[in-house]
Scaffold this motif. Structure first.
Motif, mmCIF file in Angstrom:
data_model
loop_
_atom_site.group_PDB
_atom_site.id
_atom_site.type_symbol
_atom_site.label_atom_id
_atom_site.label_comp_id
_atom_site.label_asym_id
_atom_site.label_seq_id
_atom_site.Cartn_x
_atom_site.Cartn_y
_atom_site.Cartn_z
ATOM 1 N N SER A 250 0.849 -1.200 0.000
ATOM 2 C CA SER A 250 0.000 0.000 0.000
ATOM 3 C C SER A 250 0.886 1.252 0.000
ATOM 4 C CB SER A 250 -0.921 0.003 1.218
ATOM 5 O OG SER A 250 -0.176 -0.074 2.419
ATOM 6 N N TYR A 251 2.014 1.160 0.718
ATOM 7 C CA TYR A 251 3.033 2.211 0.727
ATOM 8 C C TYR A 251 4.394 1.537 0.627
ATOM 9 C CZ TYR A 251 -0.426 5.485 2.757
ATOM 10 O OH TYR A 251 -1.518 6.282 2.998
ATOM 11 N N ILE A 252 5.344 2.209 -0.031
ATOM 12 C CA ILE A 252 6.694 1.661 -0.138
ATOM 13 C C ILE A 252 7.699 2.794 -0.332
ATOM 14 C CG2 ILE A 252 6.604 1.303 -2.659
ATOM 15 C CD1 ILE A 252 8.130 -1.388 -2.163
ATOM 16 N N THR A 253 8.900 2.610 0.206
ATOM 17 C CA THR A 253 9.965 3.607 -0.007
ATOM 18 C C THR A 253 10.825 3.170 -1.184
ATOM 19 O OG1 THR A 253 11.444 2.468 1.542
ATOM 20 C CG2 THR A 253 10.132 4.278 2.422
ATOM 21 N N PRO A 254 11.208 4.104 -2.045
ATOM 22 C CA PRO A 254 12.138 3.781 -3.128
ATOM 23 C C PRO A 254 13.575 3.830 -2.620
ATOM 24 C CG PRO A 254 11.526 6.075 -3.280
ATOM 25 C CD PRO A 254 10.794 5.527 -2.085
ATOM 26 N N VAL A 255 14.483 3.211 -3.351
ATOM 27 C CA VAL A 255 15.922 3.341 -3.097
ATOM 28 C C VAL A 255 16.589 3.598 -4.438
ATOM 29 C CG1 VAL A 255 18.033 2.225 -2.286
ATOM 30 C CG2 VAL A 255 15.872 1.769 -1.109
ATOM 31 N N PRO A 256 17.252 4.759 -4.604
ATOM 32 C CA PRO A 256 17.388 5.863 -3.641
ATOM 33 C C PRO A 256 16.129 6.731 -3.572
ATOM 34 C CG PRO A 256 18.511 6.390 -5.686
ATOM 35 C CD PRO A 256 18.000 4.988 -5.852
ATOM 36 N N GLY A 257 16.151 7.704 -2.667
ATOM 37 C CA GLY A 257 15.052 8.674 -2.583
ATOM 38 C C GLY A 257 14.031 8.401 -1.501
ATOM 39 N N GLY A 258 14.279 7.365 -0.685
ATOM 40 C CA GLY A 258 13.340 7.044 0.387
ATOM 41 C C GLY A 258 13.883 7.451 1.741
ATOM 42 N N VAL A 259 14.475 6.485 2.443
ATOM 43 C CA VAL A 259 14.973 6.738 3.800
ATOM 44 C C VAL A 259 16.295 7.508 3.798
ATOM 45 C CG1 VAL A 259 15.677 5.650 5.976
ATOM 46 C CG2 VAL A 259 13.775 4.681 4.665
ATOM 47 N N GLY A 260 17.128 7.302 2.788
ATOM 48 C CA GLY A 260 18.450 7.948 2.737
ATOM 49 C C GLY A 260 18.444 9.441 2.989
ATOM 50 N N PRO A 261 17.671 10.216 2.226
ATOM 51 C CA PRO A 261 17.650 11.672 2.449
ATOM 52 C C PRO A 261 17.135 12.056 3.835
ATOM 53 C CG PRO A 261 16.648 11.097 0.335
ATOM 54 C CD PRO A 261 16.848 9.820 1.080
ATOM 55 N N MET A 262 16.285 11.193 4.409
ATOM 56 C CA MET A 262 15.730 11.480 5.727
ATOM 57 C C MET A 262 16.784 11.402 6.822
ATOM 58 S SD MET A 262 12.662 12.344 5.314
ATOM 59 C CE MET A 262 12.230 12.373 7.048
ATOM 60 N N THR A 263 17.787 10.558 6.622
ATOM 61 C CA THR A 263 18.839 10.402 7.631
ATOM 62 C C THR A 263 19.571 11.725 7.852
ATOM 63 O OG1 THR A 263 19.110 8.063 7.072
ATOM 64 C CG2 THR A 263 20.937 9.120 8.217
ATOM 65 N N ILE A 264 19.933 12.379 6.773
ATOM 66 C CA ILE A 264 20.646 13.662 6.889
ATOM 67 C C ILE A 264 19.717 14.750 7.432
ATOM 68 C CG2 ILE A 264 21.735 15.514 5.546
ATOM 69 C CD1 ILE A 264 23.143 13.358 3.910
ATOM 70 N N ALA A 265 18.460 14.731 7.016
ATOM 71 C CA ALA A 265 17.493 15.717 7.526
ATOM 72 C C ALA A 265 17.342 15.589 9.045
ATOM 73 C CB ALA A 265 16.139 15.529 6.837
ATOM 74 N N MET A 266 17.335 14.343 9.543
ATOM 75 C CA MET A 266 17.199 14.115 10.982
ATOM 76 C C MET A 266 18.466 14.511 11.736
ATOM 77 S SD MET A 266 14.144 13.124 11.581
ATOM 78 C CE MET A 266 13.706 14.219 10.258
ATOM 79 N N LEU A 267 19.611 14.386 11.084
ATOM 80 C CA LEU A 267 20.859 14.846 11.693
ATOM 81 C C LEU A 267 20.801 16.354 11.920
ATOM 82 C CD1 LEU A 267 23.845 14.465 12.559
ATOM 83 C CD2 LEU A 267 24.458 14.747 10.139
ATOM 84 N N LEU A 268 20.273 17.074 10.950
ATOM 85 C CA LEU A 268 20.127 18.524 11.083
ATOM 86 C C LEU A 268 19.155 18.865 12.214
ATOM 87 C CD1 LEU A 268 19.906 19.528 7.295
ATOM 88 C CD2 LEU A 268 21.925 19.614 8.773
ATOM 89 N N LYS A 269 18.055 18.126 12.284
ATOM 90 C CA LYS A 269 17.065 18.359 13.343
ATOM 91 C C LYS A 269 17.660 18.082 14.718
ATOM 92 C CE LYS A 269 12.639 17.959 13.297
ATOM 93 N NZ LYS A 269 11.202 17.595 13.203
ATOM 94 N N ASN A 270 18.435 17.000 14.811
ATOM 95 C CA ASN A 270 19.065 16.663 16.090
ATOM 96 C C ASN A 270 20.080 17.727 16.507
ATOM 97 O OD1 ASN A 270 17.660 14.333 16.698
ATOM 98 N ND2 ASN A 270 19.269 12.917 16.111
ATOM 99 N N THR A 271 20.784 18.302 15.531
ATOM 100 C CA THR A 271 21.775 19.340 15.842
ATOM 101 C C THR A 271 21.091 20.606 16.344
ATOM 102 O OG1 THR A 271 23.260 18.427 14.154
ATOM 103 C CG2 THR A 271 23.753 20.637 14.942
ATOM 104 N N ILE A 272 19.971 20.952 15.732
ATOM 105 C CA ILE A 272 19.172 22.098 16.204
ATOM 106 C C ILE A 272 18.684 21.840 17.635
ATOM 107 C CG2 ILE A 272 16.867 23.154 15.950
ATOM 108 C CD1 ILE A 272 18.744 24.508 14.184
ATOM 109 N N LYS A 273 18.203 20.630 17.853
ATOM 110 C CA LYS A 273 17.719 20.244 19.189
ATOM 111 C C LYS A 273 18.849 20.376 20.214
ATOM 112 C CE LYS A 273 15.726 16.277 21.635
ATOM 113 N NZ LYS A 273 15.152 14.914 21.486
ATOM 114 N N ALA A 274 20.045 19.912 19.844
ATOM 115 C CA ALA A 274 21.198 19.986 20.738
ATOM 116 C C ALA A 274 21.552 21.443 21.062
ATOM 117 C CB ALA A 274 22.398 19.274 20.104
ATOM 118 N N ALA A 275 21.515 22.300 20.044
ATOM 119 C CA ALA A 275 21.839 23.718 20.243
ATOM 120 C C ALA A 275 20.835 24.371 21.216
ATOM 121 C CB ALA A 275 21.821 24.445 18.899
ATOM 122 N N LYS A 276 19.570 24.039 21.042
ATOM 123 C CA LYS A 276 18.522 24.616 21.913
ATOM 124 C C LYS A 276 18.683 24.118 23.360
ATOM 125 C CE LYS A 276 14.961 25.412 18.416
ATOM 126 N NZ LYS A 276 13.648 24.973 17.896
#
Length: 282
Positions: A250-276
């Motif tokens: 019903s839903y599926i992630t492609p490779v590339p273009g699925g989880v990979g880009p999200m990993t870096i996006a979450m790293l940025l979010k975690n860094t913002i969280k750490a700064a705050k």
């Protein structure tokens, strides 16, 4: 069948992070990420370059400490201690794998928990399992963000996680349990993998084996998340036989273009969280 588009969502998150960076800069805080890279592994070099570029695009400060493979464990630990004490660095990431003569566990444990934006420190892993606020590893966190974006409610769902690594499988299990899913975790010693995946509403796989999950291993309407990254005949593919499994999912992630880009996006979010958090704790 719907595609869980990690590339599109990651761009949306980066825009949100960029705005948060601008707000912090008004307070005189420039979120900073330090990356330690040991050796000349091409894949590691590529990942580090992507992370540095992502930081620069959202306005974060980023520095890469590169060392030869011959660096001693003592020298590496000394660098980590220096970064831990630097008030201008809010996040510290150790690019894995490390050379065999270095104790990876000892190195990861040396990172200050409040700067552990990769979420690998036992302190953060323990808090994650307990359902407390913590830094969660970026890849499983990215999967959870995809579920949220596509309004996939995990409560009561049967989820099969294939792969039990400390980086993906185990923290993925913890995040899913915290979301009230019923989780089945499989690994290399699992005797009948298909028996587990066939009954799952959601299958999440990340072991690095092309075409491990085939169409006969998933039920109709299953949600399939492919974390695997493999190179086959010069092409990047996942662990799922996308062409055939996508006809049942019903839903599926492609490779590339699925989880990979999200990993870096979450790293940025975690860094913002750490700064705050570090701003609040000053």
């Amino acid at each position: 069948m719907k595609i869980l588009d990690g590339k599109k969502l990651s761009e949306k998150i980066k825009e949100e992070v960029k705005k948060e960076v601008e707000e912090l800069k008004k307070e005189g805080i420039v979120p900073g990420l330090a990356v330690i890279l040991v050796g000349k592994d091409p894949a590691s070099q590529t990942y580090v370059r992507m992370k540095k570029n992502a930081c620069e695009k959202v306005g974060m400060y980023s520095v890469v400490h590169e060392f030869p493979e011959s660096i001693t464990e003592t020298e590496l630990l000394s660098t980590i201690e220096m970064i831990n004490k630097n008030p201008n660095i809010h996040g510290l990431l150790i690019q894995l794998p490390l050379p065999k003569h270095i104790d990876t566990t000892k190195v990861l444990e040396a990172v200050a928990p409040q700067k552990d934006v990769d979420g690998f420190h036992p302190y953060n892993m323990g808090r994650l399992v307990e359902g407390l606020d913590s830094f969660a590893p970026c890849t499983p966190l990215g999967v959870m963000e995809l579920f949220k974006e596509y309004n996939i409610d995990l409560k009561g769902k049967d989820v099969c996680v294939v792969g039990a690594s400390n980086i993906v499988g185990k923290p993925m299990w913890a995040l899913l349990v915290n979301a009230w899913a019923t989780v089945d975790i499989c690994h290399i010693e699992t005797r009948d993998l298909a028996a587990h995946t066939k009954r799952a509403d959601v299958v999440i796989v990340g072991v690095g084996k092309p075409d491990l999950i085939t169409a006969d291993m998933v039920k109709d309407g299953a949600i399939v998340v492919d974390i695997g990254i493999n190179k086959v005949d010069g092409k990047i593919v996942g662990d799922v036989d996308f062409e055939n499994v996508s006809k049942k999912a019903s839903y599926i992630t492609p490779v590339p273009g699925g989880v990979g880009p999200m990993t870096i996006a979450m790293l940025l979010k975690n860094t913002i969280k750490a700064a705050k958090l570090q701003k609040e704790n000053k």
